[in-house]
Design a protein around this motif. Structure first.
Motif, PDB file in Angstrom:
ATOM      1  N   ASP A 150       0.819  -1.212   0.000  1.00 14.90           N
ATOM      2  CA  ASP A 150       0.000   0.000   0.000  1.00 14.90           C
ATOM      3  C   ASP A 150       0.854   1.264   0.000  1.00 14.90           C
ATOM      4  O   ASP A 150       0.411   2.321  -0.445  1.00 14.90           O
ATOM      5  N   ALA A 151       2.088   1.146   0.520  1.00 12.90           N
ATOM      6  CA  ALA A 151       3.003   2.297   0.533  1.00 12.90           C
ATOM      7  C   ALA A 151       3.634   2.534  -0.839  1.00 12.90           C
ATOM      8  O   ALA A 151       4.415   3.469  -1.008  1.00 12.90           O
ATOM      9  N   GLY A 152       3.295   1.673  -1.814  1.00 13.34           N
ATOM     10  CA  GLY A 152       3.786   1.890  -3.175  1.00 13.34           C
ATOM     11  C   GLY A 152       4.965   1.032  -3.569  1.00 13.34           C
ATOM     12  O   GLY A 152       5.468   1.133  -4.688  1.00 13.34           O
ATOM     13  N   HIS A 153       5.464   0.193  -2.641  1.00 13.97           N
ATOM     14  CA  HIS A 153       6.623  -0.643  -2.964  1.00 13.97           C
ATOM     15  C   HIS A 153       6.228  -1.760  -3.923  1.00 13.97           C
ATOM     16  O   HIS A 153       5.178  -2.382  -3.763  1.00 13.97           O
ATOM     17  N   ARG A 154       7.094  -2.036  -4.878  1.00 10.19           N
ATOM     18  CA  ARG A 154       6.869  -3.143  -5.803  1.00 10.19           C
ATOM     19  C   ARG A 154       8.123  -4.003  -5.920  1.00 10.19           C
ATOM     20  O   ARG A 154       8.519  -4.434  -6.994  1.00 10.19           O
ATOM     21  N   THR A 155       8.773  -4.195  -4.759  1.00  9.06           N
ATOM     22  CA  THR A 155       9.889  -5.129  -4.660  1.00  9.06           C
ATOM     23  C   THR A 155       9.674  -6.005  -3.446  1.00  9.06           C
ATOM     24  O   THR A 155       8.990  -5.613  -2.496  1.00  9.06           O
ATOM     25  N   CYS A 156      10.263  -7.190  -3.459  1.00 16.33           N
ATOM     26  CA  CYS A 156      10.215  -8.075  -2.291  1.00 16.33           C
ATOM     27  C   CYS A 156      11.094  -7.489  -1.200  1.00 16.33           C
ATOM     28  O   CYS A 156      12.257  -7.160  -1.455  1.00 16.33           O
ATOM     29  N   PRO A 157      10.598  -7.319   0.034  1.00 10.73           N
ATOM     30  CA  PRO A 157      11.416  -6.725   1.102  1.00 10.73           C
ATOM     31  C   PRO A 157      12.679  -7.514   1.415  1.00 10.73           C
ATOM     32  O   PRO A 157      13.646  -6.955   1.923  1.00 10.73           O
ATOM     33  N   ILE A 158      12.690  -8.799   1.101  1.00  8.48           N
ATOM     34  CA  ILE A 158      13.847  -9.637   1.433  1.00  8.48           C
ATOM     35  C   ILE A 158      14.823  -9.721   0.259  1.00  8.48           C
ATOM     36  O   ILE A 158      16.010  -9.425   0.392  1.00  8.48           O
ATOM     37  N   THR A 159      14.323 -10.097  -0.922  1.00  9.39           N
ATOM     38  CA  THR A 159      15.218 -10.293  -2.067  1.00  9.39           C
ATOM     39  C   THR A 159      15.482  -9.012  -2.846  1.00  9.39           C
ATOM     40  O   THR A 159      16.440  -8.944  -3.613  1.00  9.39           O
ATOM     41  N   LYS A 160      14.617  -7.989  -2.662  1.00 16.02           N
ATOM     42  CA  LYS A 160      14.670  -6.728  -3.409  1.00 16.02           C
ATOM     43  C   LYS A 160      14.349  -6.911  -4.899  1.00 16.02           C
ATOM     44  O   LYS A 160      14.525  -5.987  -5.693  1.00 16.02           O
ATOM     45  N   LEU A 161      13.885  -8.107  -5.278  1.00 17.38           N
ATOM     46  CA  LEU A 161      13.529  -8.347  -6.678  1.00 17.38           C
ATOM     47  C   LEU A 161      12.186  -7.691  -7.004  1.00 17.38           C
ATOM     48  O   LEU A 161      11.317  -7.576  -6.134  1.00 17.38           O
ATOM     49  N   PRO A 162      11.993  -7.257  -8.261  1.00 14.85           N
ATOM     50  CA  PRO A 162      10.743  -6.574  -8.624  1.00 14.85           C
ATOM     51  C   PRO A 162       9.549  -7.508  -8.551  1.00 14.85           C
ATOM     52  O   PRO A 162       9.647  -8.717  -8.784  1.00 14.85           O
ATOM     53  N   LEU A 163       8.398  -6.920  -8.210  1.00 16.06           N
ATOM     54  CA  LEU A 163       7.139  -7.649  -8.153  1.00 16.06           C
ATOM     55  C   LEU A 163       6.220  -7.140  -9.253  1.00 16.06           C
ATOM     56  O   LEU A 163       6.422  -6.025  -9.776  1.00 16.06           O
ATOM     57  N   PRO A 164       5.183  -7.896  -9.609  1.00 12.11           N
ATOM     58  CA  PRO A 164       4.197  -7.384 -10.585  1.00 12.11           C
ATOM     59  C   PRO A 164       3.504  -6.137 -10.048  1.00 12.11           C
ATOM     60  O   PRO A 164       3.487  -5.878  -8.835  1.00 12.11           O
ATOM     61  N   GLN A 165       2.906  -5.379 -10.942  1.00 10.81           N
ATOM     62  CA  GLN A 165       2.214  -4.165 -10.539  1.00 10.81           C
ATOM     63  C   GLN A 165       1.091  -4.468  -9.549  1.00 10.81           C
ATOM     64  O   GLN A 165       0.814  -3.699  -8.636  1.00 10.81           O
ATOM     65  N   HIS A 166       0.444  -5.613  -9.717  1.00 11.50           N
ATOM     66  CA  HIS A 166      -0.623  -6.041  -8.810  1.00 11.50           C
ATOM     67  C   HIS A 166      -0.257  -7.419  -8.247  1.00 11.50           C
ATOM     68  O   HIS A 166      -0.750  -8.451  -8.729  1.00 11.50           O
ATOM     69  N   PRO A 167       0.609  -7.448  -7.239  1.00 14.66           N
ATOM     70  CA  PRO A 167       1.127  -8.727  -6.738  1.00 14.66           C
ATOM     71  C   PRO A 167       0.017  -9.591  -6.122  1.00 14.66           C
ATOM     72  O   PRO A 167      -0.905  -9.089  -5.475  1.00 14.66           O
ATOM     73  N   SER A 168       0.128 -10.890  -6.334  1.00 15.04           N
ATOM     74  CA  SER A 168      -0.796 -11.839  -5.725  1.00 15.04           C
ATOM     75  C   SER A 168      -0.267 -12.262  -4.356  1.00 15.04           C
ATOM     76  O   SER A 168       0.939 -12.471  -4.186  1.00 15.04           O
ATOM     77  N   LEU A 169      -1.176 -12.339  -3.389  1.00 16.10           N
ATOM     78  CA  LEU A 169      -0.829 -12.819  -2.052  1.00 16.10           C
ATOM     79  C   LEU A 169      -1.469 -14.198  -1.899  1.00 16.10           C
ATOM     80  O   LEU A 169      -2.675 -14.328  -1.710  1.00 16.10           O
ATOM     81  N   ILE A 170      -0.637 -15.230  -1.979  1.00 17.27           N
ATOM     82  CA  ILE A 170      -1.134 -16.603  -1.984  1.00 17.27           C
ATOM     83  C   ILE A 170      -1.125 -17.152  -0.559  1.00 17.27           C
ATOM     84  O   ILE A 170      -0.088 -17.166   0.106  1.00 17.27           O
ATOM     85  N   PRO A 171      -2.269 -17.583  -0.039  1.00 10.90           N
ATOM     86  CA  PRO A 171      -2.303 -18.114   1.334  1.00 10.90           C
ATOM     87  C   PRO A 171      -1.344 -19.301   1.501  1.00 10.90           C
ATOM     88  O   PRO A 171      -1.288 -20.185   0.651  1.00 10.90           O
ATOM     89  N   ASN A 172      -0.589 -19.278   2.595  1.00  6.94           N
ATOM     90  CA  ASN A 172       0.317 -20.384   2.926  1.00  6.94           C
ATOM     91  C   ASN A 172      -0.414 -21.283   3.921  1.00  6.94           C
ATOM     92  O   ASN A 172      -0.288 -21.132   5.137  1.00  6.94           O
ATOM     93  N   HIS A 173      -1.204 -22.206   3.397  1.00  4.53           N
ATOM     94  CA  HIS A 173      -2.060 -23.026   4.249  1.00  4.53           C
ATOM     95  C   HIS A 173      -1.254 -23.936   5.174  1.00  4.53           C
ATOM     96  O   HIS A 173      -1.634 -24.163   6.324  1.00  4.53           O
ATOM     97  N   ALA A 174      -0.132 -24.438   4.668  1.00  2.00           N
ATOM     98  CA  ALA A 174       0.685 -25.340   5.489  1.00  2.00           C
ATOM     99  C   ALA A 174       1.220 -24.616   6.717  1.00  2.00           C
ATOM    100  O   ALA A 174       1.158 -25.132   7.845  1.00  2.00           O
ATOM    101  N   LEU A 175       1.735 -23.405   6.506  1.00  2.00           N
ATOM    102  CA  LEU A 175       2.277 -22.655   7.643  1.00  2.00           C
ATOM    103  C   LEU A 175       1.159 -22.215   8.585  1.00  2.00           C
ATOM    104  O   LEU A 175       1.323 -22.235   9.809  1.00  2.00           O
TER     105      LEU A 175
END
Length: 349
Positions: free
Chosen positions: A23-48
């Motif tokens: 929501d703050a406008g970031h489009r990179t992964c906070p850990i890897t710093k790799l670019p994300l899609p303009q509308h990133p998908s948040l996939i539920p991690n059911h196992a975790l």
């Protein structure tokens, strides 16, 4: 973590935390710093999520948890009660500081129960011990990324900036440390830098504080000046001459901040006008720790790229020989910065 989701980078985050990041406008992964899609998908991690649920059921019985919640609330109530004297309030703050330091669950419960506004009021106290303990509690609460944004939303920055001008050295140093902690979240860097007197107060601490205060103030400046707009603000507030003088006394952290400020034209101009700036940076290059050497090279590189006069001065100081030695070292960042400086000194770029 209660609602784990997976980014396209493959890393898992709590949904509320990563949503604030996006929501703050970031489009990179906070850990890897790799670019994300303009509308990133948040996939539920059911196992975790299943593992978390099982752990919560087996490790956090309802009654003890409720008892602990009541205990926290009782401690907080003493801080707001008109009948509580100073000694009782200090004891409650001390207990809350200990609980929040070692227990993330306690920090979460405190932040969710409205404790922050109560503790922020304690920072206004004229009692140095109460002010210090309240700041320590805020610092502990800021250890969690979720709380970093929440503290700013609760109005913590104004209290922290005021504490930077406290009459008590330990409180000033703690306030600077809190700024460093809050600035871990990218969106907070802009807010901190734009807040009236925030950067100016840190620079005053650099100029007038003791060794502990100077180190914490320099660390806070480094944290917020990684956001480019804050570099010009720091230069305008007079940071460069103070940092150069402190760097001359051997504080590597001051050299690190200079490395950031040299990335903006205003910072380079002040360094070029400062008598002896190159000598100070060369001394840091030859006698500093690994971080000091790394950022001394970076600062000299920035100056030489934009000023032939500074480049000539660097050559006269024998920096080329220093760089030739450093490119043979084991530290990759130092080798890279030394190689870049060699190229600009020789006129290869």
């Amino acid at each position: 973590m209660t609602d784990p989701v997976i980014l396209s980078s493959g890393h898992t985050f709590d949904r509320s935390s990563i949503q604030r990041w996006l929501d703050a406008g970031h489009r990179t992964c906070p850990i890897t710093k790799l670019p994300l899609p303009q509308h990133p998908s948040l996939i539920p991690n059911h196992a975790l999520r299943s593992l978390i649920s099982n752990f919560a059921l087996s490790s956090l019985p309802a009654k003890p948890q409720q008892s602990q919640q009541d205990h926290h609330q009782a401690l907080v109530s003493t801080l707001t009660s008109p009948s509580s004297d100073v000694s009782v309030k200090l004891d409650s703050l001390s207990r809350l500081v200990r609980l929040s330091k070692r227990d993330p669950a306690s920090r979460r419960r405190l932040s969710e129960s409205g404790t922050v506004s109560v503790v922020l009021r304690c920072i206004d106290s004229d009692d140095p011990i109460m002010q210090e303990k309240a700041l320590s509690l805020v610092l502990n609460l800021s250890l969690d990324d979720d709380n970093k944004v929440g503290l700013v939303a609760e109005g913590a920055i104004g209290k922290i900036v005021a504490a930077l001008r406290s009459n008590f050295a330990s409180c000033r140093a703690l306030a600077a440390t809190i700024i460093t902690s809050l600035a871990v979240v990218e969106v907070n860097k802009a807010t901190l830098g734009a807040y009236p007197f925030a950067i100016e107060s840190l620079i005053s601490l650099l100029r007038d504080g003791n060794d502990w205060e100077r180190k914490e103030a320099a660390t806070a400046l480094f944290a917020i000046c990684s956001f480019s707009d804050n570099r010009k603000r720091a230069v305008i507030c007079g940071a460069v001459p103070i940092l150069l003088r402190i760097a001359g006394s051997g504080l590597d952290r001051a050299v690190e901040v200079l490395g950031l400020l040299a990335k903006c034209a205003e910072g380079r101009e002040v360094m070029e006008r400062f008598n002896g700036a190159v000598r100070i940076l060369v001394r840091a290059l030859r006698t500093g720790g690994s971080k000091g050497v790394q950022y001394a090279l970076l600062t000299l590189y920035s100056l030489c790229c934009y000023s032939e006069r500074m480049c000539l001065e660097v050559r006269k100081e024998g920096v080329l020989e220093d760089c030739m030695r450093l490119v043979e070292g084991e530290n990759e960042k130092i080798r890279r910065n030394a190689s870049s400086l060699i190229q600009v000194i020789r006129g290869d770029c």
